[in-house]
Design a protein around this motif. Structure first.
Motif, PDB file in Angstrom:
ATOM      1  N   GLY A 280       0.852  -1.191   0.000  1.00  0.00           N
ATOM      2  CA  GLY A 280       0.000   0.000   0.000  1.00  0.00           C
ATOM      3  C   GLY A 280       0.882   1.232   0.000  1.00  0.00           C
ATOM      4  O   GLY A 280       2.091   1.143  -0.207  1.00  0.00           O
ATOM      5  N   GLY A 281       0.286   2.396   0.239  1.00  0.00           N
ATOM      6  CA  GLY A 281       1.104   3.605   0.221  1.00  0.00           C
ATOM      7  C   GLY A 281       0.584   4.617   1.216  1.00  0.00           C
ATOM      8  O   GLY A 281      -0.515   4.470   1.758  1.00  0.00           O
ATOM      9  N   ILE A 282       1.399   5.658   1.465  1.00  0.00           N
ATOM     10  CA  ILE A 282       0.877   6.785   2.244  1.00  0.00           C
ATOM     11  C   ILE A 282      -0.051   7.568   1.333  1.00  0.00           C
ATOM     12  O   ILE A 282      -0.206   7.250   0.147  1.00  0.00           O
ATOM     13  N   THR A 283      -0.706   8.578   1.871  1.00  0.00           N
ATOM     14  CA  THR A 283      -1.578   9.426   1.060  1.00  0.00           C
ATOM     15  C   THR A 283      -0.718  10.101  -0.009  1.00  0.00           C
ATOM     16  O   THR A 283       0.245  10.788   0.325  1.00  0.00           O
ATOM     17  N   PRO A 284      -1.019   9.884  -1.285  1.00  0.00           N
ATOM     18  CA  PRO A 284      -0.085  10.287  -2.349  1.00  0.00           C
ATOM     19  C   PRO A 284      -0.239  11.731  -2.816  1.00  0.00           C
ATOM     20  O   PRO A 284      -1.246  12.367  -2.553  1.00  0.00           O
ATOM     21  N   THR A 285       0.772  12.196  -3.525  1.00  0.00           N
ATOM     22  CA  THR A 285       0.638  13.425  -4.310  1.00  0.00           C
ATOM     23  C   THR A 285      -0.016  13.027  -5.635  1.00  0.00           C
ATOM     24  O   THR A 285      -0.101  11.844  -5.951  1.00  0.00           O
ATOM     25  N   PRO A 286      -0.437  14.018  -6.424  1.00  0.00           N
ATOM     26  CA  PRO A 286      -1.030  13.672  -7.723  1.00  0.00           C
ATOM     27  C   PRO A 286      -0.026  13.007  -8.675  1.00  0.00           C
ATOM     28  O   PRO A 286      -0.417  12.489  -9.707  1.00  0.00           O
ATOM     29  N   LEU A 287       1.262  13.011  -8.327  1.00  0.00           N
ATOM     30  CA  LEU A 287       2.269  12.399  -9.199  1.00  0.00           C
ATOM     31  C   LEU A 287       2.408  10.898  -8.941  1.00  0.00           C
ATOM     32  O   LEU A 287       3.030  10.189  -9.722  1.00  0.00           O
ATOM     33  N   GLY A 288       1.854  10.421  -7.828  1.00  0.00           N
ATOM     34  CA  GLY A 288       2.004   9.009  -7.474  1.00  0.00           C
ATOM     35  C   GLY A 288       3.345   8.772  -6.805  1.00  0.00           C
ATOM     36  O   GLY A 288       4.320   9.448  -7.119  1.00  0.00           O
ATOM     37  N   GLU A 289       3.383   7.815  -5.870  1.00  0.00           N
ATOM     38  CA  GLU A 289       4.617   7.630  -5.100  1.00  0.00           C
ATOM     39  C   GLU A 289       5.375   6.351  -5.473  1.00  0.00           C
ATOM     40  O   GLU A 289       6.316   5.957  -4.801  1.00  0.00           O
ATOM     41  N   GLY A 290       4.956   5.688  -6.567  1.00  0.00           N
ATOM     42  CA  GLY A 290       5.734   4.539  -7.033  1.00  0.00           C
ATOM     43  C   GLY A 290       5.338   3.214  -6.393  1.00  0.00           C
ATOM     44  O   GLY A 290       6.202   2.367  -6.156  1.00  0.00           O
ATOM     45  N   LYS A 291       4.068   3.011  -6.119  1.00  0.00           N
ATOM     46  CA  LYS A 291       3.628   1.744  -5.515  1.00  0.00           C
ATOM     47  C   LYS A 291       3.857   0.559  -6.456  1.00  0.00           C
ATOM     48  O   LYS A 291       4.398  -0.469  -6.043  1.00  0.00           O
ATOM     49  N   SER A 292       3.446   0.711  -7.725  1.00  0.00           N
ATOM     50  CA  SER A 292       3.635  -0.397  -8.675  1.00  0.00           C
ATOM     51  C   SER A 292       5.117  -0.671  -8.876  1.00  0.00           C
ATOM     52  O   SER A 292       5.562  -1.819  -8.910  1.00  0.00           O
ATOM     53  N   THR A 293       5.888   0.388  -9.021  1.00  0.00           N
ATOM     54  CA  THR A 293       7.326   0.244  -9.224  1.00  0.00           C
ATOM     55  C   THR A 293       7.963  -0.474  -8.043  1.00  0.00           C
ATOM     56  O   THR A 293       8.815  -1.356  -8.213  1.00  0.00           O
ATOM     57  N   THR A 294       7.529  -0.101  -6.823  1.00  0.00           N
ATOM     58  CA  THR A 294       8.075  -0.757  -5.629  1.00  0.00           C
ATOM     59  C   THR A 294       7.647  -2.226  -5.568  1.00  0.00           C
ATOM     60  O   THR A 294       8.444  -3.102  -5.204  1.00  0.00           O
ATOM     61  N   THR A 295       6.406  -2.488  -5.944  1.00  0.00           N
ATOM     62  CA  THR A 295       5.925  -3.875  -5.960  1.00  0.00           C
ATOM     63  C   THR A 295       6.797  -4.713  -6.890  1.00  0.00           C
ATOM     64  O   THR A 295       7.254  -5.807  -6.523  1.00  0.00           O
ATOM     65  N   VAL A 296       7.062  -4.192  -8.072  1.00  0.00           N
ATOM     66  CA  VAL A 296       7.881  -4.924  -9.043  1.00  0.00           C
ATOM     67  C   VAL A 296       9.327  -5.012  -8.564  1.00  0.00           C
ATOM     68  O   VAL A 296       9.955  -6.078  -8.607  1.00  0.00           O
ATOM     69  N   GLY A 297       9.865  -3.885  -8.065  1.00  0.00           N
ATOM     70  CA  GLY A 297      11.257  -3.869  -7.605  1.00  0.00           C
ATOM     71  C   GLY A 297      11.499  -4.846  -6.461  1.00  0.00           C
ATOM     72  O   GLY A 297      12.503  -5.574  -6.445  1.00  0.00           O
ATOM     73  N   LEU A 298      10.571  -4.886  -5.515  1.00  0.00           N
ATOM     74  CA  LEU A 298      10.688  -5.816  -4.385  1.00  0.00           C
ATOM     75  C   LEU A 298      10.749  -7.258  -4.896  1.00  0.00           C
ATOM     76  O   LEU A 298      11.557  -8.064  -4.422  1.00  0.00           O
ATOM     77  N   CYS A 299       9.922  -7.574  -5.884  1.00  0.00           N
ATOM     78  CA  CYS A 299       9.908  -8.944  -6.412  1.00  0.00           C
ATOM     79  C   CYS A 299      11.187  -9.250  -7.180  1.00  0.00           C
ATOM     80  O   CYS A 299      11.706 -10.372  -7.104  1.00  0.00           O
ATOM     81  N   GLN A 300      11.697  -8.280  -7.920  1.00  0.00           N
ATOM     82  CA  GLN A 300      12.966  -8.494  -8.616  1.00  0.00           C
ATOM     83  C   GLN A 300      14.080  -8.769  -7.591  1.00  0.00           C
ATOM     84  O   GLN A 300      14.944  -9.619  -7.810  1.00  0.00           O
ATOM     85  N   ALA A 301      14.018  -8.069  -6.450  1.00  0.00           N
ATOM     86  CA  ALA A 301      15.012  -8.298  -5.399  1.00  0.00           C
ATOM     87  C   ALA A 301      14.871  -9.703  -4.820  1.00  0.00           C
ATOM     88  O   ALA A 301      15.854 -10.447  -4.697  1.00  0.00           O
ATOM     89  N   LEU A 302      13.651 -10.077  -4.459  1.00  0.00           N
ATOM     90  CA  LEU A 302      13.422 -11.390  -3.844  1.00  0.00           C
ATOM     91  C   LEU A 302      13.807 -12.511  -4.800  1.00  0.00           C
ATOM     92  O   LEU A 302      14.422 -13.497  -4.403  1.00  0.00           O
ATOM     93  N   GLY A 303      13.458 -12.354  -6.073  1.00  0.00           N
ATOM     94  CA  GLY A 303      13.684 -13.433  -7.033  1.00  0.00           C
ATOM     95  C   GLY A 303      15.100 -13.471  -7.561  1.00  0.00           C
ATOM     96  O   GLY A 303      15.726 -14.533  -7.606  1.00  0.00           O
ATOM     97  N   ALA A 304      15.627 -12.303  -7.966  1.00  0.00           N
ATOM     98  CA  ALA A 304      16.904 -12.289  -8.678  1.00  0.00           C
ATOM     99  C   ALA A 304      18.096 -12.110  -7.752  1.00  0.00           C
ATOM    100  O   ALA A 304      19.230 -12.377  -8.139  1.00  0.00           O
TER     101      ALA A 304
END
Lengths: 634, 634
Positions: free
Chosen positions: B73-97
């Motif tokens: 999840g995320g904190i209350t975002p700015t209109p620019l978005g705080e990178g939730k999807s990117t973090t979700t993907v990045g975390l998985c790349q870290a765990l897997g690779a």
């Protein structure tokens, strides 16, 4: 061919279509592909029973000779249909499974509207079908959905552009269209340079445009009353035929009357069917005209900056879908343009790929929608004109039932029991009706192909009736006339037809002759087609005159003509059976599918959005949640 | 895992997303599937880089233990978005690779509306992305198109049924709905028997119904003003927000005001996201309420006889789509319900399949839309309640930028340059803003999970600022707080996050605790959620009161609540940053997605159909007709 072929066990009486379809386990589509010498890099799988054959195959096989090219049309039909798709499939099952020929069937993708509405599916019938039937009738590989998405993106672009133009100054509009990048520099992209070129402005730096030029560039100034582009949906939704949009408060009173057509009536479907390559599709999509500026200039998808996005949405749809018949022969399903306001033929690219795949001595059998007066005529004068392909043989499908109707039999109405005349022998009625068949033979022969008549036999047809058709067909100039029982027997029931078609293909000598050249006026072209219907002349409404003048002025008079006429008569009057002549064909309106590449005169009113009955087909359709199997499809 | 992993070569500064995506050649998806121990019978290929994993995998792996379940999840975002999807993907790349774990990322399918409109794609960003990016953002495997088709078939069924009921006598209507078969016998099918049961009529032979019963059965008597079912389209088409339909002459004056939503706002999307099996989906689709009868009874899709057809249209959509990250780890993309009027989480079935595939010690990371007040709350109280699954760890994504905003920094507006406050060090502003983060931590911890804060680092963030967040997070009860650079470095930049998440999962001890039980009143549930926002109370409009009374009377008060509230504040007022409290939450209206299974109160006005700007994304999107490659996607 060979390894994928499957022997059918036929039952009598013929079971329901869905039961036959479900009784045969389809082969993995990669097996079908392999029999066509397609390697895995030549196609993309879509599940186990469908694959998209990539367009690149045409280039790879450039050097290979084409196979024989056969088009299946029909006589003027009854509302029950005379089995054109079934005959197309049956003929291919005969050629592939019994005559040892390489063969590909090319069919149109059906709309989901009728599947859930009145008509049911369109995969052939009896023992001549494409399987799996549910996948054929539902979603397939998403081409119609891509068309819907592209069509409606363009529609949204039109109304939003008018809205933004109405609320912004010339300068603001130009600045928003060409915003400065991070370095503060403005640039035109490709599609914008195209618009500038069209406007005769030969500048490539946004800063160099004069205020007048900037205004010309940025302001499309679309006349809302001139918009011909409608939204589409692949659902029978009669309440969307005529609607008002823009009634929300944020749209500031920009209310406009418009409507939805069924997706297969979209010009993008016609583009898909007539395109010959990816660059050609990109160009046609960009050239589609959506309406006029207030100054009378045609406004295109590329003027709106959306042609590229449309091509991106359609990039997978351009690849035809490989499926199989009940007897394991290959089928390419691709495009399904309306047979009235469009040309009603499956795609050029599928036919082209198929002709290379079967190679010399092989056969590609493709179906033309409606009767031969519409379907075959458009196949020759529009589809073959754009493809450069030449068919060797045209099949004309006839039934004793339809011939009796043309001979003066009582009305045939869908959903009502057939009159006794249609189920008992009446040779005289059949003989009288052959006047309709004879004219279709004569018209079709004029293109320089050999005509083979296929009589799609019913159990109530008598020997004498069938003989009468054969005699009439041959005396009208048919190369051969053959009785077929593929509905009851699969390919085995169309072996004689297969042999006749083979002979017809091998012995053709004439070149393809079009009904009209392109470089005559729109009216002359319309009149040439009207004459082939038996008309003594053509009458234009004021609106039609105005439109012809407009299209001629806009430079579109060189396009072929796609008549929007009833399929139930040679004339404009559906109740005139047989071979009417001496009538004056009324042209109510004239429209254009400029990107697809034809002008379509409206002879009467064409419905482009079907409705649902009180008890639609969907009432019986469900999923067996244990097996995942679809039930109740008809 | 292992064989499919791919080493990234990262550049600095980080190139454009599309350039990074295009720089990596994706593996054939069957290689990714194989690494998950999926055999060819477990999935259907859709081209070379996408496959639908069949639901049957859940049953096959029934005996296997689940892996760890992590929600982002995320904190209350700015209109620019705080990178939730990117973090979700990045975390998985870290765990897997990098951490040698079995891992699956579960993501939502994006709508095509924003892709061609304002926002652009949604495949993550920088060196943490799902590829191929164009396939992820366009069509995918057709699920949204299936939703559109199903949604609109139901819409057509509603209006047409009202039309046919208005023009037919009770007897004619009944006879058309139950026509005699060839033997002259009438029968009810399954869906009709269901309606009879609902009406309390325990007869199964149509001939046995009294005229009153036949009328009850055949006449749904839908109140047109009560219809809540709208049509949908996956295009940003603002002119369809409010329309009038039925203006054609054949519709006989049955004009009605309605509108279109974007397809992802369809209840059918919410059904897809919340369903747990094929029978469950069939049942939910049939139970969807489209409006009321004039007598006040809810009318469902099954009352219209169309629930089965909807399930057939959705039968392939129920299977999640397998894709891959830039570093070759597997991704399941499935469902993308709106995060305001629906629950904004990807599907239960994808998570279930993924948990079995990774098995004990493996990780499934799934994203919840919007801030944690909305996304994570709905994940717990709606999604986990229906799935029966329990997460061990919740990640909360924060940025220095957003925390500064919550600390009192100037407005952040999309498309305008950031204020200086956001690009220079200001520890005090960050510290003040951590009040927002702290409340999200406290709320999320209350579900019984360990909370890990992921600070998505930007190059302008200072050491002192980052330390301030860590300190604040830990003192608010976070299990850990980690600085991440996965946007710039891929999985390598999220290794610390991966380690923290692993520890958090391994050390969780509490059971899952919901925020509210289901068996209290609708108002009590709304108030429990409002309290978690910091509200001191709730205020209901007259309309909201009426609707709550209606849903309670209709027997739907046992459903969970899905608040439709702005994501830009804990409160209903988007400009109240930080952690507001003491406000009264106004409920403007209350609606129901009965088939999907929730009641959704509207806090303010929610737009369900975006518009296009003057220069939409589509202006830059085109196809390179030489290579077939998509260009200009952002």
């Amino acid at each position: 061919m060979g390894k994928t072929l499957r022997k059918l066990e036929v039952s009598s009486p013929v079971p329901a279509d869905i039961d036959i379809a479900n009784s045969v386990a389809p082969l993995h589509i990669s097996d079908i592909a392999q029999e066509l010498d397609l390697a895995p890099q030549h196609y993309d799988l879509y599940g186990k029973y469908k694959a998209k054959v990539l367009l690149s195959v045409i280039d790879e096989l450039k050097g290979k000779e084409d196979g024989y090219y056969v088009v299946v049309g029909g006589i003027t039909p009854t509302p029950l249909g005379e089995g054109k798709s079934t005959t197309t499939v049956g003929l291919c099952q005969a050629l592939g499974a019994f005559l040892d020929k390489k063969v590909v069937t090319c069919l149109r993708q059906p709309s989901q509207g009728p599947t859930f509405g009145i008509k049911g599916g369109a995969a052939g019938g009896g023992y001549s079908q494409v399987i799996p039937m549910d996948e054929f009738n539902l979603h397939l590989t998403g081409d119609i959905h891509a068309i819907t998405a592209a069509n409606n993106l363009l529609a949204a672009a039109i109304d939003t552009r008018i809205f933004h133009e109405s609320t912004q100054s010339d300068k603001a509009l130009f600045n928003r269209l060409c915003p400065p990048n991070k370095e503060g520099k403005r640039t035109f992209n490709e599609v914008m340079l195209g618009r500038l070129q069209k406007l005769g402005i030969s500048k490539s730096n946004p800063e160099d445009l004069t205020p007048t030029e900037a205004k010309q560039f940025a302001r499309l100034d679309i006349n809302p009353d001139s918009i011909t582009w409608r939204r589409v949906m692949d659902v029978n939704d009669r309440f969307l035929r005529k609607i008002s949009i823009g009634q929300g408060p944020e749209e500031k009173g920009m209310v406009r009357e418009t409507g939805f057509d069924i997706s297969v009536a979209s010009e993008i479907m016609a583009v898909l069917a007539l395109t010959t390559s990816l660059p050609d599709m990109r160009a046609r999509l960009g050239k589609m005209v959506v309406g006029n500026s207030r100054g009378g200039d045609p406004i295109t998808a590329d003027d709106l900056g959306v042609g590229g996005a449309l091509a991106v949405l359609m990039k997978d749809a351009i690849n035809p879908t490989l499926m199989q018949t009940l007897e394991g022969t290959p089928v390419l399903v691709h495009a399904g343009p309306f047979a009235n306001i469009a040309h009603g033929n499956s795609s050029i690219v599928a036919d082209k790929i198929a002709l290379k795949l079967v190679g010399p001595g092989g056969f590609v059998v493709t179906e033309a929608g409606f009767g031969a007066d519409i379907g075959t005529e458009k196949f020759m004068n529009i589809k073959c004109r754009y493809s450069g392909l030449k068919p060797q043989c045209a099949v004309i499908v006839a039934t004793i039932r339809a011939l009796k109707m043309h001979g003066g039999g009582p009305d045939v109405v869908a959903g009502r029991p057939l009159d006794r005349a249609y189920v008992t022998e009446n040779v005289a009625l059949v003989e009288a009706g052959c006047i309709n068949l004879a004219r279709h033979i004569k018209n079709t022969k004029a293109y320089g192909v050999n005509v083979v008549v296929a009589v799609n036999m019913f159990s109530t047809d008598s020997e004498a009736e069938l003989n009468a058709v054969r005699t009439a067909a041959l005396s009208a100039g048919a190369f051969d006339a053959v009785i077929c029982t593929h509905h009851a027997h699969g390919g085995k029931g169309a072996v004689d037809l297969g042999i006749a078609v083979q002979k017809a293909c091998e012995s053709v000598t004439q070149p393809l002759t079009f009904l009209y050249p392109l470089d005559i006026s729109i009216k002359e072209k319309i009149e040439a087609i009207a004459k082939s219907y038996g008309a003594s002349g053509v009458e234009y409404s004021e609106q039609a005159e105005k439109q012809i003048e407009m299209y001629s002025k806009q430079g579109f008079s060189g396009l072929p003509i796609c008549m929007a006429k009833t399929q139930y008569s040679f004339s404009h009057n559906a109740s005139e059976k047989g071979a009417p002549s001496g009538f004056v064909l009324p042209i109510r309106d004239v429209r254009g599918s400029i990107g697809a590449g034809f002008i379509y005169p409206l002879v009467g009113t064409m419905s482009t959005m079907p409705g649902l009955p009180t008890r639609p087909c969907f009432y019986d359709i469900d999923i067996d949640t244990e097996t995942g199997r679809v039930i109740g499809l008809s």
